[in-house]
Motif scaffolding. Structure first.
Motif, short mmCIF file in Angstrom:
data_model
loop_
_atom_site.label_atom_id
_atom_site.label_comp_id
_atom_site.label_asym_id
_atom_site.label_seq_id
_atom_site.Cartn_x
_atom_site.Cartn_y
_atom_site.Cartn_z
N SER A 27 0.87 -1.18 0.00
CA SER A 27 0.00 0.00 0.00
C SER A 27 0.91 1.24 0.00
O SER A 27 2.07 1.17 0.42
CB SER A 27 -0.92 0.00 1.22
OG SER A 27 -0.16 0.01 2.40
N GLN A 28 0.33 2.32 -0.49
CA GLN A 28 1.15 3.53 -0.63
C GLN A 28 0.98 4.40 0.61
O GLN A 28 -0.12 4.84 0.93
CB GLN A 28 0.71 4.31 -1.88
CG GLN A 28 1.67 5.41 -2.23
CD GLN A 28 1.50 5.90 -3.66
OE1 GLN A 28 0.43 5.73 -4.25
NE2 GLN A 28 2.53 6.47 -4.24
N ALA A 29 2.11 4.63 1.29
CA ALA A 29 2.05 5.46 2.49
C ALA A 29 2.34 6.92 2.17
O ALA A 29 1.86 7.82 2.85
CB ALA A 29 3.07 4.96 3.51
N ALA A 30 3.13 7.12 1.14
CA ALA A 30 3.48 8.47 0.68
C ALA A 30 3.82 8.31 -0.80
O ALA A 30 4.03 7.18 -1.27
CB ALA A 30 4.66 9.00 1.47
N PRO A 31 3.88 9.41 -1.56
CA PRO A 31 4.17 9.25 -2.99
C PRO A 31 5.42 8.44 -3.30
O PRO A 31 5.50 7.83 -4.36
CB PRO A 31 4.32 10.70 -3.48
CG PRO A 31 3.44 11.48 -2.56
CD PRO A 31 3.57 10.81 -1.22
N THR A 32 6.38 8.39 -2.39
CA THR A 32 7.61 7.63 -2.66
C THR A 32 7.85 6.53 -1.62
O THR A 32 8.98 6.05 -1.49
CB THR A 32 8.84 8.56 -2.68
OG1 THR A 32 8.85 9.28 -1.45
CG2 THR A 32 8.80 9.52 -3.85
N ALA A 33 6.83 6.13 -0.88
CA ALA A 33 7.01 5.09 0.14
C ALA A 33 5.87 4.08 0.08
O ALA A 33 4.70 4.46 0.00
CB ALA A 33 7.08 5.72 1.54
N ILE A 35 4.31 0.32 1.73
CA ILE A 35 4.35 -0.52 2.93
C ILE A 35 3.60 -1.81 2.67
O ILE A 35 2.55 -1.80 2.00
CB ILE A 35 3.70 0.24 4.13
CG1 ILE A 35 4.57 1.43 4.52
CG2 ILE A 35 3.50 -0.67 5.32
CD1 ILE A 35 4.03 2.24 5.68
N VAL A 48 8.95 -1.76 4.39
CA VAL A 48 8.81 -0.43 3.79
C VAL A 48 9.89 -0.29 2.73
O VAL A 48 11.06 -0.57 2.99
CB VAL A 48 8.99 0.69 4.84
CG1 VAL A 48 8.77 2.06 4.21
CG2 VAL A 48 8.06 0.50 6.02
N GLN A 50 11.31 2.69 0.21
CA GLN A 50 11.17 4.13 -0.04
C GLN A 50 12.28 4.62 -0.96
O GLN A 50 13.43 4.19 -0.84
CB GLN A 50 11.26 4.88 1.30
CG GLN A 50 11.05 6.37 1.15
CD GLN A 50 11.27 7.13 2.45
OE1 GLN A 50 11.56 6.53 3.49
NE2 GLN A 50 11.13 8.44 2.41
N ARG A 51 11.91 5.50 -1.84
CA ARG A 51 12.91 6.13 -2.73
C ARG A 51 13.10 7.57 -2.26
O ARG A 51 12.14 8.24 -1.91
CB ARG A 51 12.39 6.12 -4.17
CG ARG A 51 13.43 6.58 -5.19
CD ARG A 51 12.80 6.80 -6.54
NE ARG A 51 11.89 7.93 -6.49
CZ ARG A 51 10.95 8.17 -7.37
NH1 ARG A 51 10.75 7.36 -8.37
NH2 ARG A 51 10.17 9.23 -7.26
N ALA A 52 14.33 8.02 -2.27
CA ALA A 52 14.59 9.41 -1.87
C ALA A 52 15.65 10.00 -2.77
O ALA A 52 16.67 9.36 -3.05
CB ALA A 52 15.06 9.46 -0.42
N SER A 53 15.40 11.20 -3.24
CA SER A 53 16.44 11.90 -3.98
C SER A 53 17.43 12.40 -2.93
O SER A 53 17.06 12.67 -1.80
CB SER A 53 15.86 13.06 -4.78
OG SER A 53 15.08 13.87 -3.95
N PHE A 62 17.57 4.30 -2.03
CA PHE A 62 16.41 3.50 -1.58
C PHE A 62 16.66 3.06 -0.15
O PHE A 62 17.80 2.76 0.24
CB PHE A 62 16.24 2.27 -2.48
CG PHE A 62 15.83 2.63 -3.88
CD1 PHE A 62 14.49 2.81 -4.22
CD2 PHE A 62 16.78 2.81 -4.87
CE1 PHE A 62 14.11 3.16 -5.50
CE2 PHE A 62 16.41 3.16 -6.16
CZ PHE A 62 15.07 3.33 -6.47
#
Lengths: 116, 187
Positions: A27-33, A35, A48, A50-53, A62
């Motif tokens: 499920s999507q917890a945030a646009p880039t995370a 769960i 979890v 997650q992708r982060a710039s 990641f």
């Protein structure tokens, strides 16, 4: 990649395959995370991805985490590709798979709505 | 008296009076005049130097005040909580964004600060985009405490680095002004 790293990478690929087969649902917890919750012999855990710039660097990082839902159960894991860059590609694949999983669920829900 | 005699009398009278530049008074008056002009020019130059020095001193004081405020912002950025929540990150970024843009705005026009100011503004814009990427779409992101931290810490670090760079440039400017003041004797 040494045997330990290869084994770690293989486990991530297994998660990708199970996600693609619909066995693991995200499920999507945030646009880039994303769960996913799963029961394990040591209790329910959540994964979890997650992708982060990363500021000025162009390539994304990641973060993959496994956490016990009840905090006192332990079994926590956090892998950051800024520390393990050899896993960037597999986590990128897992991230895409999790995103596709969410898209599939969205499609299914919309289809159900329209079928009614 | 004939006209010839009149002319002769006039010639004798004229030749009997020495020209003005042959008198000592002329040279004394000239020297006093020239000295007055020289002192006036020197006073003008000194006043001009003092004006420039006062303006630079004012700028230096302003820069030092801004540097203190930048230091405080950098320290706040360096102390991010691992369990940073989205609302806290949003509030921090909004505050830092507003304060930094206000502080660097007067210096953007100067060549020595332009590049650093532009990089800092780019980092602020990039952090705003990153914040949108960790905006919770469900309650789960708050339960996963470090999602916001992981998504934002690289950007806050970039902003902090940009702030440090500008502080370094400000300090260099202050040192340069002080050296200049010492050289010209206005300090």
């Amino acid at each position: 990649m040494n045997p330990g790293q290869q084994e770690l990478s293989d486990y991530i690929i297994q998660i990708v395959h199970r996600t693609e087969q619909g066995e693991i649902v995200w499920s999507q917890a945030a646009p880039t995370a994303f769960i996913s919750t799963r029961d394990t012999p040591s209790g329910p855990k959540k994964m979890v991805i997650q992708r982060a710039s990363s500021g000025r660097r162009p390539e994304p990082n990641f973060l993959f985490q496994v956490k016990a839902i009840k905090r006192d159960e332990g079994g926590e894991l956090a892998i950051d590709t800024s520390e393990k860059p050899y896993l960037r590609d597999v986590f990128s694949i897992l991230y895409d798979a999790a995103e596709s999983s969410v898209d599939s669920q969205t499609t299914r829900i919309l289809r159900e709505l329209l079928d009614e | 008296v004939t006209p010839e005699e009149t002319k002769e009398i006039a010639r004798v009278v004229i030749e009997g009076i020495p020209p003005f530049y042959k008198g000592l008074e002329f040279y004394i008056a000239s020297l006093i005049g020239l000295a007055s002009v020289a002192f006036s020019v020197m006073a003008f130059i000194e006043a001009r130097k003092a004006k420039v020095a006062a303006a630079k001193a004012g700028t230096t004081v302003k820069i030092q005040t801004i540097t203190i405020e930048l230091t405080e912002i950098a320290q706040r950025l360096d102390k991010l909580d691992y369990d940073l929540e989205f609302t806290a990150a949003r509030d921090l970024l909004n505050e830092v964004n507003r304060r930094l843009r206000r502080l660097v705005a007067p210096f953007q026009a100067y060549d020595q600060f332009k590049e650093a100011c532009n990089e800092l503004k780019a980092s602020l814009d990039s952090a705003k985009d990153a914040l949108d990427e960790v905006r919770p779409t469900s309650g789960e992101v708050e339960a996963t405490e470090n999602v916001v931290y992981f998504g934002m810490q690289g950007h806050f670090a970039s902003i902090s680095a940009g702030v440090a760079e500008i502080m370094g440039l400000f300090e260099a400017e202050t040192i340069e002004t002080l050296n200049e003041s010492r050289t010209t004797g206005t300090l």
